[in-house]
Design a protein around this motif. Structure first.
Motif, PDB file in Angstrom:
ATOM      1  N   ALA A  31       0.828  -1.209   0.000  1.00 51.20           N
ATOM      2  CA  ALA A  31       0.000   0.000   0.000  1.00 51.20           C
ATOM      3  C   ALA A  31       0.864   1.263   0.000  1.00 51.20           C
ATOM      4  O   ALA A  31       0.559   2.246  -0.686  1.00 51.20           O
ATOM      5  CB  ALA A  31      -0.919  -0.008   1.213  1.00 51.20           C
ATOM      6  N   GLU A  32       1.956   1.234   0.756  1.00 49.60           N
ATOM      7  CA  GLU A  32       2.855   2.387   0.800  1.00 49.60           C
ATOM      8  C   GLU A  32       3.603   2.557  -0.520  1.00 49.60           C
ATOM      9  O   GLU A  32       3.822   3.673  -0.985  1.00 49.60           O
ATOM     10  CB  GLU A  32       3.854   2.214   1.951  1.00 49.60           C
ATOM     11  CG  GLU A  32       3.215   2.322   3.334  1.00 49.60           C
ATOM     12  CD  GLU A  32       4.206   2.048   4.444  1.00 49.60           C
ATOM     13  OE1 GLU A  32       5.368   1.703   4.122  1.00 49.60           O
ATOM     14  OE2 GLU A  32       3.839   2.180   5.634  1.00 49.60           O
ATOM     15  N   THR A  37      -5.441   3.772  -2.398  1.00 50.76           N
ATOM     16  CA  THR A  37      -6.460   4.511  -1.665  1.00 50.76           C
ATOM     17  C   THR A  37      -6.987   3.608  -0.543  1.00 50.76           C
ATOM     18  O   THR A  37      -6.720   2.409  -0.499  1.00 50.76           O
ATOM     19  CB  THR A  37      -7.631   4.892  -2.582  1.00 50.76           C
ATOM     20  OG1 THR A  37      -8.280   3.701  -3.044  1.00 50.76           O
ATOM     21  CG2 THR A  37      -7.146   5.697  -3.781  1.00 50.76           C
ATOM     22  N   TYR A  38      -7.752   4.187   0.380  1.00 51.59           N
ATOM     23  CA  TYR A  38      -8.329   3.379   1.464  1.00 51.59           C
ATOM     24  C   TYR A  38      -9.206   2.263   0.901  1.00 51.59           C
ATOM     25  O   TYR A  38      -9.181   1.126   1.388  1.00 51.59           O
ATOM     26  CB  TYR A  38      -9.160   4.271   2.410  1.00 51.59           C
ATOM     27  CG  TYR A  38      -8.351   5.267   3.168  1.00 51.59           C
ATOM     28  CD1 TYR A  38      -7.222   4.883   3.889  1.00 51.59           C
ATOM     29  CD2 TYR A  38      -8.719   6.620   3.177  1.00 51.59           C
ATOM     30  CE1 TYR A  38      -6.475   5.821   4.599  1.00 51.59           C
ATOM     31  CE2 TYR A  38      -7.979   7.563   3.873  1.00 51.59           C
ATOM     32  CZ  TYR A  38      -6.850   7.153   4.588  1.00 51.59           C
ATOM     33  OH  TYR A  38      -6.111   8.073   5.276  1.00 51.59           O
ATOM     34  N   LEU A  39      -9.980   2.601  -0.141  1.00 51.64           N
ATOM     35  CA  LEU A  39     -10.872   1.612  -0.740  1.00 51.64           C
ATOM     36  C   LEU A  39     -10.071   0.480  -1.395  1.00 51.64           C
ATOM     37  O   LEU A  39     -10.428  -0.702  -1.258  1.00 51.64           O
ATOM     38  CB  LEU A  39     -11.781   2.280  -1.769  1.00 51.64           C
ATOM     39  CG  LEU A  39     -12.856   1.388  -2.406  1.00 51.64           C
ATOM     40  CD1 LEU A  39     -13.781   0.822  -1.328  1.00 51.64           C
ATOM     41  CD2 LEU A  39     -13.656   2.166  -3.439  1.00 51.64           C
ATOM     42  N   GLU A  44      -8.047  -5.153  -1.324  1.00 55.64           N
ATOM     43  CA  GLU A  44      -6.952  -6.123  -1.288  1.00 55.64           C
ATOM     44  C   GLU A  44      -7.018  -6.963  -0.015  1.00 55.64           C
ATOM     45  O   GLU A  44      -6.757  -8.173  -0.031  1.00 55.64           O
ATOM     46  CB  GLU A  44      -5.602  -5.396  -1.358  1.00 55.64           C
ATOM     47  CG  GLU A  44      -5.306  -4.747  -2.686  1.00 55.64           C
ATOM     48  CD  GLU A  44      -5.129  -5.749  -3.807  1.00 55.64           C
ATOM     49  OE1 GLU A  44      -4.666  -6.880  -3.523  1.00 55.64           O
ATOM     50  OE2 GLU A  44      -5.448  -5.413  -4.960  1.00 55.64           O
ATOM     51  N   LEU A  45      -7.385  -6.327   1.084  1.00 56.27           N
ATOM     52  CA  LEU A  45      -7.466  -7.014   2.372  1.00 56.27           C
ATOM     53  C   LEU A  45      -8.535  -8.098   2.345  1.00 56.27           C
ATOM     54  O   LEU A  45      -8.293  -9.245   2.745  1.00 56.27           O
ATOM     55  CB  LEU A  45      -7.778  -5.980   3.468  1.00 56.27           C
ATOM     56  CG  LEU A  45      -7.309  -6.289   4.895  1.00 56.27           C
ATOM     57  CD1 LEU A  45      -5.801  -6.342   4.955  1.00 56.27           C
ATOM     58  CD2 LEU A  45      -7.835  -5.202   5.843  1.00 56.27           C
TER      59      LEU A  45
END
Length: 250
Positions: A31-32, A37-39, A44-45
């Motif tokens: 993610a970094e 984005t948060y979404l 992915e989670l």
């Protein structure tokens, strides 16, 4: 107060999201790196959790199936035999017949590829979300005869009866006495239009009645087995002989 990654992993475990907990550090790094984005991160989670749960479910169902070996369907050399066309194989792989509780009977001499085809279809059925159980006829009769007083037999038969697809290998390779035929009839009756069966045999169903003392019982068994069935005659050259491994070079 912000929590550490370890704290969040522990919280996921308490929520029974073990796969998410395990994969969280790597997902955070990704993610970094790509600035999700948060979404996107949440997507992915959840994808990770669902995918790994499905993988573990497949592994568990493969273990429960008790296949004699793990040989996927692509190892069945379709081009080397005439029993099934490519179109028919695709129909089998769609598993509409399994959803409709149809049976398959694979007939042919030893080495014709009956068990290989049955196992390959069983593996694909598991990957498609079905529960499968593999057993030889000899093992099945032994389980049925000991179910009343053996815990192992009770567990195995419970799994068998709960399966969507039961593969019975080497059906009627030997004669059944009155009690064995009765137990087999009771099982077939229980599974009738509830589960699908794949039966492999080197004898045709017409010959099965000759191996049972009570022909009326065998007729009742066949009546249920053959009600919704596809019989495939695999009389091609022995698959094992054709692909045998030799000690000496030619």
């Amino acid at each position: 107060m912000s929590k550490s990654v370890v704290d969040i992993q522990q919280a996921f475990k308490q929520l029974r999201l073990a796969e998410t907990a395990e994969g969280l550090p790597e997902l955070l790094r990704q993610a970094e790196q790509v600035s999700w984005t948060y979404l996107e991160f949440l997507e992915e989670l959840t994808t990770l959790e669902l995918r790994r749960r499905e993988e573990k479910s497949i592994e568990k169902r493969l273990a429960w199936a008790r296949f004699p070996y793990h040989k996927p369907l692509h190892m069945f050399q379709l081009e080397e035999q005439t029993a099934i066309t490519e179109r028919q194989m695709k129909q089998l792989q769609e598993f509409q017949w399994l959803e409709q509780s149809y049976n398959l009977i694979l007939l042919g001499p030893p080495g014709a590829g009956k068990t290989l085809l049955a196992v390959g279809l069983g593996i694909e059925a598991i990957q498609g979300g079905f529960q499968v159980y593999f057993i030889t006829m000899g093992e099945l009769i032994q389980l049925l005869k000991t179910e009343e007083f053996t815990h192992r037999s009770q567990i195995q038969l419970k799994r068998l009866r709960a399966s969507d697809l039961i593969i019975i290998d080497d059906v009627m390779y030997m004669a059944l006495d009155q009690r064995e035929a009765t137990l087999f009839f009771q099982l077939v009756h229980q599974l009738y239009e509830q589960s699908s069966l794949i039966l492999t045999s080197n004898r045709s169903p017409e010959e099965w009645t000759e191996l049972v003392d009570n022909q009326g019982m065998m007729t009742a068994i066949l009546d249920r087995l053959l009600h919704r069935v596809e019989v495939i005659h695999m009389n091609n050259e022995s698959h094992r002989l054709k692909h045998q491994q030799k000690i000496f070079n030619e």
